[in-house]
Every structure is written in structure tokens, then in C-alpha cells.
Write an enzyme that holds these catalytic residues in place. Structure first.
Site, PDB file in Angstrom:
ATOM      1  N   CYS A  75      -3.892  -5.487 -12.168  1.00 45.84           N
ATOM      2  CA  CYS A  75      -3.954  -6.331 -10.799  1.00 45.84           C
ATOM      3  C   CYS A  75      -4.921  -7.184 -10.688  1.00 45.84           C
ATOM      4  O   CYS A  75      -5.176  -8.750 -10.268  1.00 45.84           O
ATOM      5  CB  CYS A  75      -2.781  -6.695 -10.130  1.00 45.84           C
ATOM      6  SG  CYS A  75      -1.267  -6.378 -10.133  1.00 45.84           S
ATOM      7  N   HIS A  79      -4.390 -11.535  -4.143  1.00 43.44           N
ATOM      8  CA  HIS A  79      -3.649 -10.801  -5.794  1.00 43.44           C
ATOM      9  C   HIS A  79      -2.379 -11.570  -4.926  1.00 43.44           C
ATOM     10  O   HIS A  79      -1.781 -10.584  -3.790  1.00 43.44           O
ATOM     11  CB  HIS A  79      -3.684  -9.476  -5.782  1.00 43.44           C
ATOM     12  CG  HIS A  79      -2.390  -8.936  -6.409  1.00 43.44           C
ATOM     13  ND1 HIS A  79      -2.067  -9.603  -8.040  1.00 43.44           N
ATOM     14  CD2 HIS A  79      -1.957  -7.968  -6.809  1.00 43.44           C
ATOM     15  CE1 HIS A  79      -1.354  -8.722  -8.796  1.00 43.44           C
ATOM     16  NE2 HIS A  79      -0.857  -7.808  -8.038  1.00 43.44           N
ATOM     17  N   ASN A 112       4.945 -11.004  -8.813  1.00 46.62           N
ATOM     18  CA  ASN A 112       3.885  -9.914  -9.145  1.00 46.62           C
ATOM     19  C   ASN A 112       2.910 -10.329 -10.608  1.00 46.62           C
ATOM     20  O   ASN A 112       4.343  -9.712 -11.163  1.00 46.62           O
ATOM     21  CB  ASN A 112       3.733  -8.992  -8.636  1.00 46.62           C
ATOM     22  CG  ASN A 112       2.612  -8.154  -8.692  1.00 46.62           C
ATOM     23  OD1 ASN A 112       2.144  -8.121  -9.731  1.00 46.62           O
ATOM     24  ND2 ASN A 112       2.391  -6.959  -8.559  1.00 46.62           N
TER      25      ASN A 112
HETATM   26  O1  UT7 Z   1       0.385  -5.755  -8.093  1.00 43.18           O
HETATM   27  C1  UT7 Z   1      -0.066  -4.719  -7.912  1.00 43.18           C
HETATM   28  C2  UT7 Z   1       0.054  -4.089  -6.591  1.00 43.18           C
HETATM   29  N1  UT7 Z   1       1.289  -3.247  -5.925  1.00 43.18           N
HETATM   30  C3  UT7 Z   1       1.700  -3.824  -4.689  1.00 43.18           C
HETATM   31  O2  UT7 Z   1       0.522  -3.690  -4.118  1.00 43.18           O
HETATM   32  C4  UT7 Z   1       2.952  -3.347  -4.393  1.00 43.18           C
HETATM   33  C5  UT7 Z   1       2.721  -2.746  -3.281  1.00 43.18           C
HETATM   34  N2  UT7 Z   1       3.692  -1.978  -2.747  1.00 43.18           N
HETATM   35  C6  UT7 Z   1       4.994  -3.037  -2.144  1.00 43.18           C
HETATM   36  O3  UT7 Z   1       4.917  -3.796  -2.384  1.00 43.18           O
HETATM   37  C7  UT7 Z   1       6.128  -2.515  -1.550  1.00 43.18           C
HETATM   38  O4  UT7 Z   1       6.026  -1.287  -1.025  1.00 43.18           O
HETATM   39  C8  UT7 Z   1       7.385  -2.877  -1.964  1.00 43.18           C
HETATM   40  C9  UT7 Z   1       7.845  -3.869  -1.528  1.00 43.18           C
HETATM   41  C10 UT7 Z   1       7.794  -2.043  -3.446  1.00 43.18           C
HETATM   42  C11 UT7 Z   1       8.884  -1.547  -1.318  1.00 43.18           C
HETATM   43  O5  UT7 Z   1       8.761  -2.359  -0.229  1.00 43.18           O
HETATM   44  P1  UT7 Z   1       9.013  -0.888   1.287  1.00 43.18           P
HETATM   45  O6  UT7 Z   1       8.917  -1.722   2.246  1.00 43.18           O
HETATM   46  O7  UT7 Z   1       7.399   0.353   1.112  1.00 43.18           O
HETATM   47  O8  UT7 Z   1       9.459  -0.195   0.800  1.00 43.18           O
HETATM   48  P2  UT7 Z   1       9.831   1.797   0.236  1.00 43.18           P
HETATM   49  O9  UT7 Z   1      10.195   2.111  -0.782  1.00 43.18           O
HETATM   50  O10 UT7 Z   1       9.402   2.317   2.318  1.00 43.18           O
HETATM   51  O11 UT7 Z   1      11.698   1.577   1.003  1.00 43.18           O
HETATM   52  C12 UT7 Z   1      12.355   2.141   2.347  1.00 43.18           C
HETATM   53  C13 UT7 Z   1      13.529   1.664   1.620  1.00 43.18           C
HETATM   54  C14 UT7 Z   1      13.966   3.111   1.512  1.00 43.18           C
HETATM   55  O12 UT7 Z   1      15.057   3.991   2.229  1.00 43.18           O
HETATM   56  P3  UT7 Z   1      14.801   4.953   3.343  1.00 43.18           P
HETATM   57  O13 UT7 Z   1      14.587   6.055   2.996  1.00 43.18           O
HETATM   58  O14 UT7 Z   1      14.629   3.772   4.339  1.00 43.18           O
HETATM   59  O15 UT7 Z   1      16.120   5.100   3.807  1.00 43.18           O
HETATM   60  C15 UT7 Z   1      14.455   2.738   0.401  1.00 43.18           C
HETATM   61  O16 UT7 Z   1      15.164   3.852  -0.247  1.00 43.18           O
HETATM   62  O17 UT7 Z   1      13.837   1.116   1.268  1.00 43.18           O
HETATM   63  C16 UT7 Z   1      14.643   1.857   0.037  1.00 43.18           C
HETATM   64  N3  UT7 Z   1      14.861   1.122  -0.818  1.00 43.18           N
HETATM   65  C17 UT7 Z   1      15.386  -0.119  -1.051  1.00 43.18           C
HETATM   66  N4  UT7 Z   1      16.486  -0.767  -0.865  1.00 43.18           N
HETATM   67  C18 UT7 Z   1      16.992  -1.830  -1.803  1.00 43.18           C
HETATM   68  C19 UT7 Z   1      13.849   1.108  -1.924  1.00 43.18           C
HETATM   69  N5  UT7 Z   1      14.109   0.082  -2.974  1.00 43.18           N
HETATM   70  C20 UT7 Z   1      15.204  -0.476  -2.838  1.00 43.18           C
HETATM   71  C21 UT7 Z   1      15.488  -1.426  -3.400  1.00 43.18           C
HETATM   72  N6  UT7 Z   1      16.278  -1.866  -2.592  1.00 43.18           N
HETATM   73  N7  UT7 Z   1      15.146  -2.093  -4.602  1.00 43.18           N
END
Ligand code: UT7
Length: 333
Positions: free
Chosen positions: A122, A258, A289
């Protein structure tokens, strides 16, 4: 010892023209959610993404590169024959070799420029921009086309909850050339290989081939760890970039981070204490993205929509797998 000739180029460089290409298929969250047991609401809340762009079969990395570069060269107002360098930043060109840059240069009808690909995920476009600027100042080239391009839909696992809703396809290109005033500031860049595994191709190609049911290797991401790193560390890199450029946030007109996640964009803007009047690129909502393509796609959109104008001062910052990052201040062409 024999003295060797030492050459130098233009004292200053600038972006002379910008172009972009959005992949043709607009895919709303509704089309993604079933395979990952998610919802439109969750995706919008966590990432700010409403739709993303996926390439049609004919929209190859090469095609999208050529189309965006053609526009950038035209807008730069130079003859394609003057272009003597092409740098393509991508992680989704499916031939290990040769570099797609040589095919792009040929299709553009350029006259045997130096042409090579770089891999910084990225952060690739901002790496390419820094390289091009240094090449022009060092006298190794005069007009360099820098392209950030991805077709991530090929390497995204549509069943992976952590990444299926994020990635997208497209291309953005600029022409870098000599300028009377400095239009590309010093780069601040680096990497943190200790976090190599946070975003990566899941399987090594050799393991894919050895497998009983070979499948295209996919990207996997430990999103939350990347999120925390990006939101905190990248604001520091942004400040270091302004310091190296000799300006402050008060001198900025435009901020083009980004396009990974709207919450990261907002967190960075808050941490940097960006003045309200600074225009912030928010292309991720519609485009998703697109990795190496995201910064030039977002900047070109601001220019085309009149939200950024020629002569504006813009901070670009990109970060991703590696973990790698690069940032510089530029004058909007
Ligand atoms: O381009 C290169 C660089 N990349 C980035 O900068 C991306 C950086 N990361 C992100 O943008 C975020 O981490 C995401 C958008 C990918 C994910 O968001 P998050 O707030 O970090 O979510 P998380 O992984 O901490 O998950 C939170 C909750 C979990 O449930 P519990 O444990 O709180 O009950 C996950 O199981 O959301 C759940 N979850 C989902 N729910 C619905 C994880 N993925 C999903 C999903 N749909 N797709």
C-alpha cells in the site's frame, strides 16, 4: 584510481500531471456480506466503506496502468517520447517476471525508457514518487511516470471476514519531471519487518504448488493490530514529514492518506490536529482500499471534483504490508 564522471539533474522536481482509472464493477456491501456473515452496517461502521471497485476480466493490471498513465502524460502536456522512466508499484501483477512496467511502456509507445516494478504494497506509490523525484534530481531520468495499480480482487479471499470487504482494484499515475520550484518535498519512509506477518500473502507459491488442491494464494491481515499501528505511528510520520519539509499543518491545503479505513483517516487527522479547512481525501467510502493505487486515485478525484486545486500543498502518506510506509508533501499539479 580513475575519476568517474558525476552527473546531476534538475534542482527541483514536481508532479506535472495526474491520471487515474477506476475498475468498472461497482460492488456494494450487500454483495459481499453473505460470504463473510457480516452486514452493511458493520462494514460501514468499522471501515467507512460503502462500495468498492472490482475489475472486469479485461481490466488487467497492464490495461489499468496504461489508461491512467495516458491521462497523466496528456495532462502533463509533454510528448510521450520525452518520458524516459516508468515505475509501477503493485503487488497484484500475476507474472513474477518480467516487470509489467516494460509492457506498459511499450503499449504507451514510449521510447525505451528505464522501466521496473517495485513492491511496497500500500506504500508503493509514495515509494515510487520518491524514487522518481530522486532520479530526476540525480540526472538518471528527466520525465518519469509513476503508477500505483492493483487488481486485489484476484488475491482476496471472498470468505475471509478480516479482509474480503476491504480490498479493491484500480490505478493512478503521475508524471514527475523538472520544475523551477520544489513541488515534491523530502520523503520520510521506512519499514518495521518485525511486523512482517500482519499483512501478507497467506501461502508461499511453493506450498501452493505442493498442495493437493492448489488455490490462488490470498492476502490475510491482522486488521486490528495494523489499525493500531497505523492510527498511532503514522501521525508521527506525518509530523516528521512536515518538519523535514519545513512547514506546519497550517501550511497544508490537502491531506491524502492511504485509503485503508475511514476511522484511521479520522484518527490521523485528529492526532495531527489538522485545521478544519484542510481538505481530507475520503475516497475509501466508494472505492475501498486499492493498496498502491489508493493515494493517486484519491488525489486525482479531489482535483477533478475541484476540492484540490493546482498549486495547493498536499501531504501524502501511505502505509501497509511490510510493514512499510512513505510520506511526502507535494504541490498539486
Ligand atoms: O491497506 C493496508 C493497511 N491496512 C489497514 O490499514 C487496515 C487496518 N485495519 C482495519 O481497517 C480494521 O482492523 C478492520 C476494518 C479490518 C476491522 O475492524 P476492527 O474494528 O479492527 O475489527 P476487529 O477485527 O477488532 O473485530 C471486532 C469484532 C470481533 O467480534 P468480537 O470479538 O468483538 O465479538 C470480530 O469477530 O467484529 C467481528 N468481525 C466481524 N463482524 C462482522 C470481524 N470481522 C467481521 C466482519 N463482519 N467482516
Amino acid at each position: 584510481m580513475t575519476d568517474l564522471a558525476s552527473v546531476s539533474g534538475a534542482p527541483h522536481t514536481a508532479i506535472l500531471g495526474i491520471g487515474s482509472y477506476r475498475a468498472g464493477r461497482l460492488v456494494p456491501n450487500a454483495d459481499i456480506v453473505e460470504a463473510i456473515d457480516s452486514s452493511d452496517e458493520w462494514i460501514q461502521q468499522r471501515s467507512g466503506i460503502k462500495t468498492r471497485r472490482f475489475a472486469e476480466p479485461h481490466e488487467t493490471v497492464q490495461l489499468m496502468s496504461v489508461e491512467s498513465a495516458r491521462v497523466a502524460i496528456e495532462r502533463a502536456g509533454i510528448d510521450p517520447a520525452q518520458v524516459d522512466g516508468v515505475i509501477v508499484a503493485t503487488i497484484s501483477h500475476m507474472l513474477q517476471t518480467p516487470a509489467v512496467a516494460t509492457a506498459v511502456a511499450h503499449e504507451l509507445g514510449l521510447e525505451r525508457p528505464v522501466a521496473f516494478d517495485i513492491s511496497a504494497a500500500c506504500a508503493g506509490f509514495c515509494h515510487g514518487l520518491a524514487l522518481a523525484s530522486d532520479m530526476v534530481r540525480a540526472g538518471s531520468a528527466k520525465y518519469v511516470v509513476v503508477i500505483g495499480v492493483e487488481r486485489l480482487s484476484d488475491i482476496t479471499d471472498s470468505h475471509d471476514r478480516g479482509s474480503a470487504f476491504i480490498f479493491s482494484d484500480g490505478a493512478g499515475a503521475v508524471v514527475v519531471g523538472p520544475s523551477e520550484r520544489a513541488g515534491i518535498g523530502p520523503v520520510v519512509w521506512g519499514s518495521d519487518g518485525e511486523q512482517f506477518d500482519l499483512i501478507r500473502q497467506r501461502e508461499d507459491w511453493r506450498d501452493v504448488v505442493a498442495s493437493d488442491s492448489p488455490q490462488m494464494p490470498h492476502l490475510v491481515m491482522q486488521g486490528n493490530a495494523v489499525f493500531r499501528w497505523a492510527a498511532f505511528e503514522m501521525a508521527k510520520v506525518a509530523h516528521a514529514t512536515l518538519d523535514r519539509t519545513g512547514i506546519t499543518v497550517d501550511d497544508l491545503d490537502v491531506f491524502v492518506p492511504h485509503q485503508a479505513n475511514m476511522r484511521i483517516i479520522d484518527a490521523m487527522a485528529r492526532a495531527m490536529k489538522l485545521p478544519e479547512r484542510v481538505t481530507i481525501a475520503r475516497d475509501v467510502a466508494d472505492q475501498g482500499n486499492s493498496s498502491a493505487a489508493s493515494v493517486p486515485l484519491a488525489l486525482d478525484r479531489l482535483v477533478q471534483e475541484g476540492q484540490a486545486k493546482s498549486g495547493d500543498t498536499a501531504l501524502l502518506i501511505a502505509f501497509g504490508a511490510g510493514l512499510a510506509y512513505a510520506a511526502q508533501v507535494v504541490t498539486v499539479p
